[in-house]
Design a protein around this motif. Structure first.
Motif, PDB file in Angstrom:
ATOM      1  N   ILE A 169      35.614  33.098  45.643  1.00  0.00           N
ATOM      2  CA  ILE A 169      36.272  32.948  44.340  1.00  0.00           C
ATOM      3  C   ILE A 169      37.514  33.824  44.265  1.00  0.00           C
ATOM      4  N   ALA A 170      37.425  35.041  44.764  1.00  0.00           N
ATOM      5  CA  ALA A 170      38.594  35.933  44.779  1.00  0.00           C
ATOM      6  C   ALA A 170      39.748  35.284  45.536  1.00  0.00           C
ATOM      7  N   LEU A 171      39.452  34.714  46.687  1.00  0.00           N
ATOM      8  CA  LEU A 171      40.496  34.046  47.478  1.00  0.00           C
ATOM      9  C   LEU A 171      41.012  32.803  46.765  1.00  0.00           C
ATOM     10  N   ALA A 172      40.123  32.068  46.111  1.00  0.00           N
ATOM     11  CA  ALA A 172      40.513  30.823  45.429  1.00  0.00           C
ATOM     12  C   ALA A 172      41.441  31.065  44.246  1.00  0.00           C
ATOM     13  N   VAL A 173      41.352  32.235  43.620  1.00  0.00           N
ATOM     14  CA  VAL A 173      42.214  32.506  42.470  1.00  0.00           C
ATOM     15  C   VAL A 173      43.447  33.331  42.833  1.00  0.00           C
ATOM     16  N   GLY A 174      43.652  33.598  44.123  1.00  0.00           N
ATOM     17  CA  GLY A 174      44.905  34.200  44.551  1.00  0.00           C
ATOM     18  C   GLY A 174      44.866  35.653  44.964  1.00  0.00           C
ATOM     19  N   TYR A 175      43.686  36.237  45.122  1.00  0.00           N
ATOM     20  CA  TYR A 175      43.597  37.628  45.574  1.00  0.00           C
ATOM     21  C   TYR A 175      43.362  37.659  47.075  1.00  0.00           C
ATOM     22  N   ASP A 176      44.062  38.549  47.763  1.00  0.00           N
ATOM     23  CA  ASP A 176      43.879  38.729  49.200  1.00  0.00           C
ATOM     24  C   ASP A 176      42.806  39.755  49.495  1.00  0.00           C
ATOM     25  N   SER A 177      42.526  40.620  48.526  1.00  0.00           N
ATOM     26  CA  SER A 177      41.607  41.726  48.719  1.00  0.00           C
ATOM     27  C   SER A 177      40.459  41.640  47.717  1.00  0.00           C
ATOM     28  N   LEU A 178      39.243  41.669  48.218  1.00  0.00           N
ATOM     29  CA  LEU A 178      38.066  41.660  47.347  1.00  0.00           C
ATOM     30  C   LEU A 178      38.042  42.921  46.485  1.00  0.00           C
ATOM     31  N   GLY A 179      38.461  44.042  47.030  1.00  0.00           N
ATOM     32  CA  GLY A 179      38.487  45.288  46.275  1.00  0.00           C
ATOM     33  C   GLY A 179      39.442  45.220  45.086  1.00  0.00           C
ATOM     34  N   THR A 180      40.636  44.695  45.315  1.00  0.00           N
ATOM     35  CA  THR A 180      41.609  44.553  44.229  1.00  0.00           C
ATOM     36  C   THR A 180      41.090  43.579  43.178  1.00  0.00           C
ATOM     37  N   PHE A 181      40.508  42.485  43.631  1.00  0.00           N
ATOM     38  CA  PHE A 181      39.942  41.509  42.697  1.00  0.00           C
ATOM     39  C   PHE A 181      38.850  42.156  41.846  1.00  0.00           C
ATOM     40  N   SER A 182      37.925  42.854  42.482  1.00  0.00           N
ATOM     41  CA  SER A 182      36.807  43.465  41.758  1.00  0.00           C
ATOM     42  C   SER A 182      37.288  44.523  40.777  1.00  0.00           C
ATOM     43  N   ARG A 183      38.241  45.346  41.200  1.00  0.00           N
ATOM     44  CA  ARG A 183      38.771  46.391  40.318  1.00  0.00           C
ATOM     45  C   ARG A 183      39.476  45.768  39.111  1.00  0.00           C
ATOM     46  N   THR A 184      40.300  44.765  39.348  1.00  0.00           N
ATOM     47  CA  THR A 184      41.009  44.097  38.256  1.00  0.00           C
ATOM     48  C   THR A 184      40.037  43.379  37.338  1.00  0.00           C
ATOM     49  N   PHE A 185      39.029  42.733  37.907  1.00  0.00           N
ATOM     50  CA  PHE A 185      38.022  42.031  37.111  1.00  0.00           C
ATOM     51  C   PHE A 185      37.324  43.015  36.175  1.00  0.00           C
ATOM     52  N   ARG A 186      36.939  44.175  36.702  1.00  0.00           N
ATOM     53  CA  ARG A 186      36.252  45.186  35.885  1.00  0.00           C
ATOM     54  C   ARG A 186      37.176  45.740  34.799  1.00  0.00           C
ATOM     55  N   GLU A 187      38.445  45.972  35.133  1.00  0.00           N
ATOM     56  CA  GLU A 187      39.395  46.482  34.133  1.00  0.00           C
ATOM     57  C   GLU A 187      39.526  45.521  32.955  1.00  0.00           C
ATOM     58  N   ILE A 188      39.508  44.228  33.233  1.00  0.00           N
ATOM     59  CA  ILE A 188      39.734  43.232  32.192  1.00  0.00           C
ATOM     60  C   ILE A 188      38.455  42.895  31.441  1.00  0.00           C
ATOM     61  N   THR A 189      37.339  42.768  32.145  1.00  0.00           N
ATOM     62  CA  THR A 189      36.111  42.289  31.497  1.00  0.00           C
ATOM     63  C   THR A 189      35.107  43.385  31.185  1.00  0.00           C
ATOM     64  N   GLY A 190      35.208  44.511  31.858  1.00  0.00           N
ATOM     65  CA  GLY A 190      34.244  45.586  31.645  1.00  0.00           C
ATOM     66  C   GLY A 190      33.030  45.503  32.549  1.00  0.00           C
ATOM     67  N   SER A 191      32.978  44.511  33.427  1.00  0.00           N
ATOM     68  CA  SER A 191      31.859  44.399  34.362  1.00  0.00           C
ATOM     69  C   SER A 191      32.385  43.920  35.716  1.00  0.00           C
ATOM     70  N   SER A 192      31.580  44.110  36.738  1.00  0.00           N
ATOM     71  CA  SER A 192      31.962  43.613  38.052  1.00  0.00           C
ATOM     72  C   SER A 192      31.749  42.105  38.085  1.00  0.00           C
ATOM     73  N   PRO A 193      32.344  41.408  39.042  1.00  0.00           N
ATOM     74  CA  PRO A 193      32.119  39.971  39.141  1.00  0.00           C
ATOM     75  C   PRO A 193      30.638  39.608  39.274  1.00  0.00           C
ATOM     76  N   SER A 194      29.889  40.373  40.064  1.00  0.00           N
ATOM     77  CA  SER A 194      28.463  40.093  40.248  1.00  0.00           C
ATOM     78  C   SER A 194      27.680  40.317  38.962  1.00  0.00           C
ATOM     79  N   GLU A 195      27.996  41.402  38.255  1.00  0.00           N
ATOM     80  CA  GLU A 195      27.334  41.659  36.978  1.00  0.00           C
ATOM     81  C   GLU A 195      27.644  40.551  35.978  1.00  0.00           C
ATOM     82  N   TYR A 196      28.898  40.135  35.958  1.00  0.00           N
ATOM     83  CA  TYR A 196      29.297  39.058  35.045  1.00  0.00           C
ATOM     84  C   TYR A 196      28.494  37.787  35.332  1.00  0.00           C
TER      85      TYR A 196
END
Length: 139
Positions: free
Chosen positions: A80-107
């Protein structure tokens, strides 16, 4: 058409490009060409018009799409991270948490699929802005 209306139409064209091509590598110079503006002028006018920088808008769009995929698809977080345009899982996860308040897995574990029309789901689940995620509960 006034100068302001023309500028707003060009900014909307750039924003529509981000909405449509969110998974593509988009940068300020390419978006400013879509809006027929210099990169610096484009960034200033986009922020003034839409209330957030082009980079933040694109990040929020990508995370919004990722939220839908996490709810509705059985794909890995990395896919999913790659499908939405992120090259790095770490950057995706950090940005996801900043915006939603949870990690992708928690969400994924806490938010069930929503059985409503797409426009309703997008409105109900749209992340509003950076820094507005509720603070995580302390143990």
């Amino acid at each position: 058409m006034s100068v302001r209306e023309d500028q707003n139409r060009r900014l909307l064209r750039a924003r529509d490009t981000m909405d449509h091509d969110y998974a593509s590598p988009l940068d300020i110079p390419s978006l400013s060409r879509v809006a027929l503006m210099s990169p610096a002028h484009f960034s200033r006018q986009f922020t003034q018009t839409f209330g957030e920088t082009p980079h933040r808008y694109l990040q929020r769009r990508r995370i919004e799409r990722a939220m839908a995929m996490l709810r509705d698809l059985d794909r890995s977080v990395t896919d999913i991270a790659l499908a939405v345009g992120y090259d790095s899982l770490g950057t995706f996860s950090r940005t996801f948490r900043e915006i939603t308040g949870s990690s992708p897995s928690e969400y994924r574990q806490t938010v069930p699929p929503v059985g409503a029309p797409g426009c309703v789901v997008r409105r109900m689940t749209r992340p509003s802005s950076f820094g507005e995620a509720p603070p995580a509960p302390r143990p």
